[in-house]
Scaffold this active site. Structure first.
Site, PDB file in Angstrom:
ATOM      1  N   ASP A  31       0.849  -1.192   0.000  1.00 41.59           N
ATOM      2  CA  ASP A  31       0.000   0.000   0.000  1.00 41.59           C
ATOM      3  C   ASP A  31       0.886   1.244   0.000  1.00 41.59           C
ATOM      4  O   ASP A  31       1.887   1.318   0.708  1.00 41.59           O
ATOM      5  CB  ASP A  31      -0.914   0.000   1.234  1.00 41.59           C
ATOM      6  CG  ASP A  31      -2.072   0.978   1.088  1.00 41.59           C
ATOM      7  OD1 ASP A  31      -3.225   0.518   0.976  1.00 41.59           O
ATOM      8  OD2 ASP A  31      -1.814   2.207   1.080  1.00 41.59           O
ATOM      9  N   ILE A  32       0.508   2.231  -0.792  1.00 38.62           N
ATOM     10  CA  ILE A  32       1.314   3.453  -0.933  1.00 38.62           C
ATOM     11  C   ILE A  32       1.278   4.303   0.335  1.00 38.62           C
ATOM     12  O   ILE A  32       2.168   5.140   0.541  1.00 38.62           O
ATOM     13  CB  ILE A  32       0.805   4.247  -2.169  1.00 38.62           C
ATOM     14  CG1 ILE A  32       1.901   5.157  -2.704  1.00 38.62           C
ATOM     15  CG2 ILE A  32      -0.472   5.018  -1.857  1.00 38.62           C
ATOM     16  CD1 ILE A  32       1.582   5.721  -4.093  1.00 38.62           C
ATOM     17  N   ASN A  88     -12.774  -3.023   2.762  1.00 42.80           N
ATOM     18  CA  ASN A  88     -13.590  -1.833   2.992  1.00 42.80           C
ATOM     19  C   ASN A  88     -14.730  -1.822   1.982  1.00 42.80           C
ATOM     20  O   ASN A  88     -14.513  -2.073   0.797  1.00 42.80           O
ATOM     21  CB  ASN A  88     -12.742  -0.573   2.838  1.00 42.80           C
ATOM     22  CG  ASN A  88     -11.776  -0.381   3.994  1.00 42.80           C
ATOM     23  OD1 ASN A  88     -12.121  -0.700   5.133  1.00 42.80           O
ATOM     24  ND2 ASN A  88     -10.588   0.110   3.721  1.00 42.80           N
ATOM     25  N   HIS A 101     -10.249  -5.542  -3.374  1.00 42.33           N
ATOM     26  CA  HIS A 101      -8.921  -5.672  -2.776  1.00 42.33           C
ATOM     27  C   HIS A 101      -9.044  -6.001  -1.303  1.00 42.33           C
ATOM     28  O   HIS A 101      -9.913  -5.487  -0.604  1.00 42.33           O
ATOM     29  CB  HIS A 101      -8.086  -4.405  -2.966  1.00 42.33           C
ATOM     30  CG  HIS A 101      -8.734  -3.158  -2.456  1.00 42.33           C
ATOM     31  ND1 HIS A 101      -9.757  -2.521  -3.123  1.00 42.33           N
ATOM     32  CD2 HIS A 101      -8.522  -2.445  -1.320  1.00 42.33           C
ATOM     33  CE1 HIS A 101     -10.133  -1.463  -2.428  1.00 42.33           C
ATOM     34  NE2 HIS A 101      -9.405  -1.388  -1.337  1.00 42.33           N
ATOM     35  N   MET A 102      -8.165  -6.868  -0.878  1.00 42.06           N
ATOM     36  CA  MET A 102      -8.053  -7.248   0.526  1.00 42.06           C
ATOM     37  C   MET A 102      -6.813  -6.563   1.085  1.00 42.06           C
ATOM     38  O   MET A 102      -5.728  -6.676   0.518  1.00 42.06           O
ATOM     39  CB  MET A 102      -7.918  -8.773   0.619  1.00 42.06           C
ATOM     40  CG  MET A 102      -7.688  -9.313   2.009  1.00 42.06           C
ATOM     41  SD  MET A 102      -7.106 -11.022   1.913  1.00 42.06           S
ATOM     42  CE  MET A 102      -8.650 -11.871   1.667  1.00 42.06           C
ATOM     43  N   HIS A 103      -6.992  -5.821   2.202  1.00 44.18           N
ATOM     44  CA  HIS A 103      -5.845  -5.266   2.910  1.00 44.18           C
ATOM     45  C   HIS A 103      -5.298  -6.342   3.853  1.00 44.18           C
ATOM     46  O   HIS A 103      -6.072  -6.933   4.610  1.00 44.18           O
ATOM     47  CB  HIS A 103      -6.248  -4.084   3.782  1.00 44.18           C
ATOM     48  CG  HIS A 103      -6.760  -2.885   3.042  1.00 44.18           C
ATOM     49  ND1 HIS A 103      -6.033  -1.729   2.904  1.00 44.18           N
ATOM     50  CD2 HIS A 103      -7.940  -2.660   2.408  1.00 44.18           C
ATOM     51  CE1 HIS A 103      -6.746  -0.828   2.234  1.00 44.18           C
ATOM     52  NE2 HIS A 103      -7.914  -1.366   1.921  1.00 44.18           N
TER      53      HIS A 103
HETATM   54  P1  AMP Z   1      -9.763   1.350   0.246  1.00 44.34           P
HETATM   55  O1  AMP Z   1      -9.927   2.470   1.211  1.00 44.34           O
HETATM   56  O2  AMP Z   1     -10.080   0.015   0.843  1.00 44.34           O
HETATM   57  O3  AMP Z   1     -10.464   1.584  -1.073  1.00 44.34           O
HETATM   58  O4  AMP Z   1      -8.196   1.279  -0.012  1.00 44.34           O
HETATM   59  C1  AMP Z   1      -7.520   1.778  -1.111  1.00 44.34           C
HETATM   60  C2  AMP Z   1      -6.052   1.716  -0.746  1.00 44.34           C
HETATM   61  O5  AMP Z   1      -5.276   1.883  -1.914  1.00 44.34           O
HETATM   62  C3  AMP Z   1      -5.593   2.798   0.239  1.00 44.34           C
HETATM   63  O6  AMP Z   1      -5.079   2.176   1.416  1.00 44.34           O
HETATM   64  C4  AMP Z   1      -4.525   3.557  -0.530  1.00 44.34           C
HETATM   65  O7  AMP Z   1      -3.451   3.970   0.288  1.00 44.34           O
HETATM   66  C5  AMP Z   1      -4.090   2.542  -1.566  1.00 44.34           C
HETATM   67  N1  AMP Z   1      -3.530   3.084  -2.792  1.00 44.34           N
HETATM   68  C6  AMP Z   1      -4.023   4.098  -3.528  1.00 44.34           C
HETATM   69  N2  AMP Z   1      -3.244   4.305  -4.612  1.00 44.34           N
HETATM   70  C7  AMP Z   1      -2.239   3.380  -4.542  1.00 44.34           C
HETATM   71  C8  AMP Z   1      -1.117   3.076  -5.364  1.00 44.34           C
HETATM   72  N3  AMP Z   1      -0.861   3.754  -6.498  1.00 44.34           N
HETATM   73  N4  AMP Z   1      -0.296   2.076  -4.991  1.00 44.34           N
HETATM   74  C9  AMP Z   1      -0.532   1.395  -3.844  1.00 44.34           C
HETATM   75  N5  AMP Z   1      -1.589   1.619  -3.039  1.00 44.34           N
HETATM   76  C10 AMP Z   1      -2.425   2.606  -3.382  1.00 44.34           C
END
Ligand code: AMP
Ligand code: ZN
Length: 116
Positions: A31-32, A88, A101-103
């Site tokens: 995650d960024i 989420n 996506h799974m965190h």
């Molecule tokens: P969500 O809130 O579950 O939709 O999570 C989206 C996640 O994507 C967040 O934790 C962001 O930090 C992550 N994210 C957004 N852009 C990027 C990227 N380019 N590379 C890696 N993670 C990202």
């Protein structure tokens, strides 16, 4: 697949990411904006919108996402200390990306369910 899907572009390599695991149907990357020392996003390579779009035919890739999570937890050294797997869904959960996506979050004490 929507033209503007960020995670489809990451899967396609059009947007850079830090790869953690790359399998036939599943990709995982850091995650960024990490919320913990380990914060990995695990996605199906094929576009699925989010949990609300999951159908029976997605069962195999959902299992593969969980297997990927098990393997990443082991390779990151947190299989025993523990971690959290999060989907989420919708505004109150702060969902910002609409490719399933799974965190995988861990590497520190995360508090009880709903913390934060
Ligand atoms: P969500 O809130 O579950 O939709 O999570 C989206 C996640 O994507 C967040 O934790 C962001 O930090 C992550 N994210 C957004 N852009 C990027 C990227 N380019 N590379 C890696 N993670 C990202
Ligand atoms: Zn997508």
């Amino acid at each position: 697949m929507p033209d503007d899907c960020l995670f489809c572009k990451i899967v396609a390599g059009e947007i850079p990411s830090t790869s953690v695991l790359d399998r036939a149907s599943v990709y995982a990357f850091r995650d960024i904006a990490p919320a913990a020392p380990v914060h990995v996003l695990i996605v199906p390579k094929r576009h699925i919108g989010d949990v609300r779009d999951v159908r029976s035919e997605d069962g195999e890739v959902l299992v593969e996402m969980h297997q990927a999570a098990n393997d990443i937890a082991a390779s990151e050294g947190i299989a025993e200390s523990g971690y959290r797997l999060i989907f989420n869904v919708g505004p109150d959960a702060g969902q910002t990306d609409f490719h399933l996506h799974m965190h995988l979050v861990g590497g520190k004490w995360l508090g009880g369910v709903g913390s934060g």
